[in-house]
Scaffold this active site. Structure first.
Site, mmCIF file in Angstrom:
data_model
loop_
_atom_site.group_PDB
_atom_site.id
_atom_site.type_symbol
_atom_site.label_atom_id
_atom_site.label_comp_id
_atom_site.label_asym_id
_atom_site.label_seq_id
_atom_site.Cartn_x
_atom_site.Cartn_y
_atom_site.Cartn_z
ATOM 1 N N LYS A 122 -3.774 -73.416 38.003
ATOM 2 C CA LYS A 122 -4.349 -74.950 39.409
ATOM 3 C C LYS A 122 -3.727 -74.251 40.176
ATOM 4 O O LYS A 122 -2.683 -73.120 39.880
ATOM 5 C CB LYS A 122 -2.412 -76.106 38.336
ATOM 6 C CG LYS A 122 -4.189 -76.039 37.030
ATOM 7 C CD LYS A 122 -3.421 -77.438 36.983
ATOM 8 C CE LYS A 122 -4.257 -78.505 35.369
ATOM 9 N NZ LYS A 122 -3.587 -79.657 35.206
ATOM 10 N N TYR B 196 -12.286 -84.926 37.943
ATOM 11 C CA TYR B 196 -11.146 -85.522 37.196
ATOM 12 C C TYR B 196 -11.650 -86.829 36.889
ATOM 13 O O TYR B 196 -10.525 -87.969 36.598
ATOM 14 C CB TYR B 196 -9.975 -85.703 37.211
ATOM 15 C CG TYR B 196 -9.207 -84.254 37.084
ATOM 16 C CD1 TYR B 196 -8.675 -83.485 36.648
ATOM 17 C CD2 TYR B 196 -8.488 -83.191 38.238
ATOM 18 C CE1 TYR B 196 -8.036 -83.518 35.947
ATOM 19 C CE2 TYR B 196 -7.794 -82.656 37.911
ATOM 20 C CZ TYR B 196 -7.805 -81.669 36.657
ATOM 21 O OH TYR B 196 -6.322 -81.320 36.587
ATOM 22 N N ARG C 77 -7.227 -74.533 24.370
ATOM 23 C CA ARG C 77 -6.608 -75.937 24.489
ATOM 24 C C ARG C 77 -5.159 -75.497 23.794
ATOM 25 O O ARG C 77 -3.603 -75.689 23.981
ATOM 26 C CB ARG C 77 -6.742 -76.945 24.134
ATOM 27 C CG ARG C 77 -8.341 -76.999 24.443
ATOM 28 C CD ARG C 77 -7.724 -78.041 26.265
ATOM 29 N NE ARG C 77 -7.286 -79.117 25.411
ATOM 30 C CZ ARG C 77 -6.609 -80.444 26.444
ATOM 31 N NH1 ARG C 77 -7.429 -79.800 27.343
ATOM 32 N NH2 ARG C 77 -6.078 -81.381 25.832
ATOM 33 N N HIS D 236 -5.229 -75.786 33.934
ATOM 34 C CA HIS D 236 -6.412 -76.774 33.197
ATOM 35 C C HIS D 236 -7.480 -75.699 32.146
ATOM 36 O O HIS D 236 -8.079 -74.973 32.296
ATOM 37 C CB HIS D 236 -7.380 -77.143 34.022
ATOM 38 C CG HIS D 236 -8.706 -78.188 33.320
ATOM 39 N ND1 HIS D 236 -8.597 -79.209 33.138
ATOM 40 C CD2 HIS D 236 -10.055 -77.880 32.833
ATOM 41 C CE1 HIS D 236 -9.875 -79.558 32.595
ATOM 42 N NE2 HIS D 236 -10.374 -78.840 32.771
ATOM 43 N N GLU E 114 -17.832 -78.831 33.189
ATOM 44 C CA GLU E 114 -17.261 -78.108 33.935
ATOM 45 C C GLU E 114 -17.562 -76.917 34.614
ATOM 46 O O GLU E 114 -17.437 -76.439 36.049
ATOM 47 C CB GLU E 114 -15.316 -78.653 33.747
ATOM 48 C CG GLU E 114 -14.784 -79.865 33.205
ATOM 49 C CD GLU E 114 -14.014 -79.941 32.443
ATOM 50 O OE1 GLU E 114 -13.257 -78.662 31.910
ATOM 51 O OE2 GLU E 114 -13.630 -81.063 32.110
HETATM 52 P P1 DAT Z 1 -5.253 -81.979 29.494
HETATM 53 O O1 DAT Z 1 -5.135 -82.183 31.384
HETATM 54 O O2 DAT Z 1 -3.885 -81.661 29.102
HETATM 55 O O3 DAT Z 1 -6.801 -82.141 29.737
HETATM 56 P P2 DAT Z 1 -5.269 -84.794 30.795
HETATM 57 O O4 DAT Z 1 -6.767 -84.428 30.721
HETATM 58 O O5 DAT Z 1 -5.102 -86.225 29.866
HETATM 59 O O6 DAT Z 1 -4.299 -83.613 30.216
HETATM 60 O O7 DAT Z 1 -4.960 -84.834 32.234
HETATM 61 C C1 DAT Z 1 -5.258 -84.248 33.438
HETATM 62 C C2 DAT Z 1 -4.627 -84.257 33.845
HETATM 63 O O8 DAT Z 1 -3.450 -84.781 34.206
HETATM 64 C C3 DAT Z 1 -3.241 -83.839 33.315
HETATM 65 O O9 DAT Z 1 -3.100 -81.781 33.074
HETATM 66 C C4 DAT Z 1 -2.419 -83.771 34.414
HETATM 67 C C5 DAT Z 1 -2.132 -85.206 34.900
HETATM 68 N N1 DAT Z 1 -1.737 -86.076 34.195
HETATM 69 C C6 DAT Z 1 -2.075 -86.180 32.882
HETATM 70 N N2 DAT Z 1 -1.758 -87.763 32.161
HETATM 71 C C7 DAT Z 1 0.187 -88.166 33.289
HETATM 72 C C8 DAT Z 1 0.287 -88.600 33.708
HETATM 73 N N3 DAT Z 1 0.881 -89.651 32.478
HETATM 74 N N4 DAT Z 1 1.803 -88.672 34.224
HETATM 75 C C9 DAT Z 1 1.105 -87.406 35.426
HETATM 76 N N5 DAT Z 1 0.312 -86.719 35.504
HETATM 77 C C10 DAT Z 1 -0.008 -86.911 34.255
HETATM 78 MG MG MG Z 2 -8.425 -83.056 30.131
#
Ligand code: DAT
Ligand code: MG
Length: 148
Positions: free
Chosen positions: A9, A49, A85, A115, A126
């Protein structure tokens, strides 16, 4: 062979962690099949996203992921989606174990460095969002015989 999408990122790029991160996946025994430094558009960020569109942090997430270049990659290997992961670590760096990328380099969930696709379906989706088929290279390395 299984493939996954991994992306350093903007915070990881700015903090000079591309080499460190590529090295971790190389050292593990996975194989790089595509990579590029690129700027994500708001449209691509929204697609990537999409599952988080209704979350309160969505706007910040799009602003962050478009705030500077990212290093997008496709990696190949046995069980590479789930194992990556594990190498990436828990989403919130407050909970990611030392030894993981987020555990070693990140402090806050909004700037968590990397990511990684979370399932086979996400990986296909993706990879397709970020790469054209002709940008991915199939090749064999002798070292793989010492990994698998
Ligand atoms: P990951 O990146 O582990 O797959 P995710 O898909 O749940 O996690 O979320 C995508 C991204 O969004 C994550 O890397 C960071 C951001 N994010 C997730 N939960 C968050 C939160 N509670 N507050 C702020 N940013 C968040
Ligand atoms: Mg994710």
């Amino acid at each position: 062979m299984e493939r996954t999408f991994l992306m350093v990122k903007p915070d990881g790029v700015q903090r000079n962690l591309i080499g460190e991160i590529v090295g971790r996946f190389e050292n593990k025994g996975f194989q790089l099949v595509g990579a590029k430094l690129m700027q994500i558009t708001p449209e691509l960020a929204g697609e990537h996203y999409g599952e988080h569109k209704e979350r309160p942090f969505f706007g910040e997430l799009v602003d962050f992921i478009t705030s500077g270049p990212v290093f997008a990659m496709v990696w190949e290997g046995e069980n590479v989606i789930a194992t990556s992961r594990l190498l990436v670590g828990a989403t919130n760096p407050k909970e990611s174990a030392p030894g993981t990328i987020r555990g070693d380099f990140a402090v806050t969930v909004g700037k968590n460095i990397i990511h990684g696709s979370d399932s086979a379906d996400s990986a296909v989706r993706e990879i397709g969002l970020f790469f054209k088929e002709e940008e991915l290279v199939s090749y064999s390395k002798d070292a793989n015989n010492w990994v698998n």
